[in-house]
Write a protein that holds these residues in place. Structure first.
Motif, PDB file in Angstrom:
ATOM      1  N   LYS A 100       0.638  -1.174  -0.009  1.00  0.00           N
ATOM      2  CA  LYS A 100      -0.003  -0.132   0.042  1.00  0.00           C
ATOM      3  C   LYS A 100       0.950   1.222  -0.026  1.00  0.00           C
ATOM      4  CE  LYS A 100      -3.624   2.312  -0.060  1.00  0.00           C
ATOM      5  NZ  LYS A 100      -4.348   2.238  -1.386  1.00  0.00           N
ATOM      6  N   ILE A 155     -11.559  -1.972   3.707  1.00  0.00           N
ATOM      7  CA  ILE A 155     -11.862  -0.674   3.903  1.00  0.00           C
ATOM      8  C   ILE A 155     -10.925  -0.048   2.803  1.00  0.00           C
ATOM      9  CG2 ILE A 155     -11.263   1.342   5.411  1.00  0.00           C
ATOM     10  CD1 ILE A 155     -11.670  -0.593   7.700  1.00  0.00           C
ATOM     11  N   ILE A 156      -9.863  -0.413   2.539  1.00  0.00           N
ATOM     12  CA  ILE A 156      -8.949   0.349   1.472  1.00  0.00           C
ATOM     13  C   ILE A 156      -8.412  -1.150   0.474  1.00  0.00           C
ATOM     14  CG2 ILE A 156      -8.179   2.443   2.271  1.00  0.00           C
ATOM     15  CD1 ILE A 156      -5.827   1.069   3.116  1.00  0.00           C
ATOM     16  N   ASP A 157      -8.331  -0.827  -0.698  1.00  0.00           N
ATOM     17  CA  ASP A 157      -7.635  -1.917  -1.548  1.00  0.00           C
ATOM     18  C   ASP A 157      -6.190  -1.761  -1.709  1.00  0.00           C
ATOM     19  OD1 ASP A 157     -10.121  -3.111  -2.085  1.00  0.00           O
ATOM     20  OD2 ASP A 157     -10.654  -1.914  -3.909  1.00  0.00           O
ATOM     21  N   PRO A 158      -5.318  -2.839  -1.341  1.00  0.00           N
ATOM     22  CA  PRO A 158      -4.183  -2.682  -1.706  1.00  0.00           C
ATOM     23  C   PRO A 158      -3.953  -2.510  -3.013  1.00  0.00           C
ATOM     24  CG  PRO A 158      -4.544  -4.903  -1.648  1.00  0.00           C
ATOM     25  CD  PRO A 158      -6.026  -4.390  -1.522  1.00  0.00           C
ATOM     26  N   ASP A 159      -2.579  -1.763  -3.363  1.00  0.00           N
ATOM     27  CA  ASP A 159      -2.009  -1.486  -4.498  1.00  0.00           C
ATOM     28  C   ASP A 159      -1.322  -2.764  -5.214  1.00  0.00           C
ATOM     29  OD1 ASP A 159      -2.465   1.221  -4.494  1.00  0.00           O
ATOM     30  OD2 ASP A 159      -1.037   1.586  -3.183  1.00  0.00           O
TER      31      ASP A 159
END
Lengths: 276, 408
Positions: A25, A66-70
């Motif tokens: 991330k 909650i957030i997507d990884p890169d």
């Protein structure tokens, strides 16, 4: 005893509640998490131990969707999109947040409704949970009328109201007094006794040692070191069994075993950040 | 009781229900409901003051400095004309009666008296003394009054038998244009106020740290949709209350204003108004929510939303201008541009009776609402939690799923 457990683990490996490989991330060019691997067996109490700023919260947020990884891969309760299993997950973030004008039992019901629990059932359970935890008198009070500790308890009850199979706590002990810390420890043990997987992040070694079947350690003493090494060797976490010198061992709970043979860095007491 | 996975719509409903009830039962909603009545009160007070100012202007008198006979004739002629032709003729006051052969300095009389202008000389050769504006305004009336006093215009006016009708085509066109403009203005004000409310609601939520709890439990698209539709529901309640109060006030006062029936008729006009309001609100609301996702503080919100508000004002003025050019290319352009389309089409509903263009426009606007909500939700998702793009397989789009199901 130890060998028996190891053998059992190898012959009948427990399914993983959480599996993550190479999670990355970045925020505005800054790499907050770089190549995290994680394997959390079902039913375990799993600690993520590391200093402030090591990327614990970001990693948990990625695991929860909650957030997507890169980059990287994650699977939570068998789903590659964590929201597909949101109804079976409970999450208590580090920064607690509730609607100030909501009544306590409504707040619990709302948190349950977000996880698919019918609102009427959530209200019923909310009142019952508050009664069971000595907060029955505050059920109809607005959140803003509660003390900080009471509001935290309400949010904890809201996290558990839908009886999740996996509970994620982000720094759950921060801001709690000793009495409430002990109460929370009992809650965590109680969840695990019922077969619920618990994962929590902390920077306090004592909590991890007291509670966890397994601890993933992130050894990033200072962020600059982490960033400097990121390009050459991807930092990662590996589960390390609680056999660090000086650590108090408690007998494993029935039905839980340390996951063996999954990490190349499984050296007991290792304090290094594992590199690929 | 086992819990089950919530669909995006079900999750949005949970969110919408929370926001809807929270807003509806808050004190700020009461103030929100009262908000339109403040401008009405201010307008009434301002109208009253304006009327008084107008009355005081109308009371400006024309001073007469003439012989007694000329003065009396002038005054009688003025009263006759005011009765028969124009009640707005200036009041006449005899400032000074001149003796035969006596002359007077009209400018000096003007300075001494409170009259706005002085007419002197004789009926055949009246002299008007006053400011240029006053002379320009009163030159004609003074000539008419003096001519009437000299009996150069008929003094006996034929009786006209009145035969009143409810309206005429010219009146209807004019009146419908008024209805169209009023409806457009109402739509614009409502949209701006409510889109602003959804924005402040979101910023408050970010401040409360609740957003992380929401984001962990349901997709951000659902949070976005829930907020948007909750505010739509709130606005519908508000509109119902305002309409009811206005209806009661008008009915109680037994004074229904002479508003021309719109081209499509009142029931269809009201229904179209609700639909166009929903479209305009959803289009603007999704833009405002996307802005809200980028803002951390109320100050950020103000600085970010100001350009959008100004742009929306330009769009509104464009739609108003286009509505005054029915059938022209500019009206078509305003109907096609998504953000001005609801305003333009509502004006068209007032001016024209054809219904089919509205079905086409609603379909077109719905398409843009879908696009706008989609883009807004994506921005919201990436900006609120600074989410990345990889890591998880994406759910196939609706179209792709439909194609797959058809093939499968």
């Amino acid at each position: 005893m130890k060998m028996d457990l190891g053998k059992a683990a190898m012959t009948t490996p427990r399914p993983l509640a959480i599996e993550a490989r190479g999670l990355v991330k970045r925020f505005d060019g800054f790499t907050a998490v770089d190549g995290v691997d994680l394997s959390v067996p079902e039913g375990a109490i799993y600690g993520v131990l590391g200093p402030n700023g090591a990327g614990k919260t970001t990693s948990l947020r990625m695991l929860l969707g909650i957030i997507d990884p890169d980059a990287g891969f994650r699977r939570v309760l068998g789903a590659e999109r964590p929201h597909d299993m949101a109804h079976a997950i409970g999450y208590l973030p580090e920064e607690r947040g509730l609607y100030p004008t909501m009544k306590a039992f409504e707040a619990i019901a709302f948190l349950g409704a977000l996880r698919g629990l019918p609102l009427a059932e959530g209200r019923r359970r909310g009142r019952r949970l508050l009664e069971d935890n000595g907060l029955g008198y505050a059920a109809d009070r607005q959140i803003r009328q509660l003390s900080k500790g009471m509001a935290q308890q309400v949010q904890l009850l809201g996290t558990l109201v839908h009886e999740p199979r996996l509970v994620v706590f982000d720094e759950p002990f921060s801001g709690l007094d000793a009495l409430n810390q002990g109460r929370l420890e009992r809650v965590i043990r109680g969840l695990a006794a019922k077969g619920t997987t618990v994962i929590f992040s902390t920077h306090v070694i004592a909590h991890a040692e007291r509670l966890c079947d397994e601890v993933a350690r992130c050894h990033s003493p200072v962020r600059s070191t982490w960033r400097a090494t990121a390009s050459r060797r991807r930092s990662g976490w590996r589960p390390a069994p609680r056999t660090a010198p000086g650590a108090r061992r408690s007998p494993p709970r029935p039905g839980t075993r340390a996951r063996s043979g999954t990490s190349p860095c499984r050296t007991a007491g290792s304090s290094r950040c594992c590199a690929r | 009781m086992k819990t089950g996975r919530l669909s995006t719509i079900a999750a949005a409903l949970v969110m919408a229900r929370r926001d809807f009830t929270a807003i509806l039962f808050s004190r700020s909603f009461v103030f929100f409901l009262l908000a339109p009545f403040f401008p009405v009160v201010v307008a009434m007070v301002a109208g009253g003051i304006g009327q008084k100012v107008q009355q005081s202007t109308a009371r400006a008198e024309l001073g007469v400095v003439m012989s007694a006979a000329d003065g009396a004739a002038l005054s009688a002629a003025r009263d006759q004309l005011a009765r028969e032709v124009d009640p707005g003729l200036p009041e006449i006051r005899l400032v000074r009666r001149l003796a035969p052969g006596e002359t007077a300095d009209a400018a000096a009389e003007l300075r001494r008296s409170s009259a706005a202008a002085i007419v002197s000389g004789s009926l055949a050769h009246p002299v008007l003394t006053g400011t240029e504006d006053r002379i320009a305004a009163w030159q004609g009336p003074v000539a008419l009054i003096a001519g009437t006093a000299l009996q150069k215009v008929p003094t006996a006016w034929p009786e006209v038998t009145p035969s009143p009708t409810v309206t005429s085509n010219a009146d209807r066109r004019e009146s419908r244009a008024g209805t169209a403009q009023g409806a457009q203005t109402l739509l614009f004000l409502l949209t701006m106020v409510l889109a602003g409310m959804v924005l402040s609601n979101l910023v408050e939520e970010k401040g409360n740290k609740i957003i992380e709890v929401l984001a962990a439990a349901i997709p951000m698209d659902a949070v976005f949709l829930g907020k948007l539709f909750a505010m739509l529901g709130v606005s519908m309640v508000a509109i119902a209350v305002w309409t009811g109060v206005a209806g009661l006030a008008l009915a109680g006062g037994q004074h229904l204003p002479d508003v021309a029936a719109p081209g499509v008729g009142w029931p269809a006009f009201v229904a179209l108004g609700v639909v166009y309001f929903a479209m305009a609100y959803l289009l603007l609301g999704s833009v405002f929510l996307a802005i809200g996702s980028m803002a951390a503080t109320v100050r950020d919100v103000q600085s970010l939303s100001f350009p959008v508000t100004m742009l929306q004002l330009v769009v509104f003025l464009f739609a108003t201008y286009a509505a005054a050019q029915p059938g022209q290319p500019i009206e078509l352009a305003a109907a096609v541009i998504p953000f001005s389309s609801p305003f333009t089409m509502l004006a068209r509903a007032a001016n024209d009776g054809a219904l089919w263009p509205h079905f086409a426009a609603i379909a077109w606007q719905a398409l843009w609402v879908a696009v706008s909500v989609r883009i807004g939700a994506r921005l919201f998702r990436t900006r609120v939690m600074k989410s990345g793009t990889g890591g998880a397989p994406r759910r196939p789009g609706l179209l792709r799923r439909l194609v797959r199901n058809t093939q499968g």
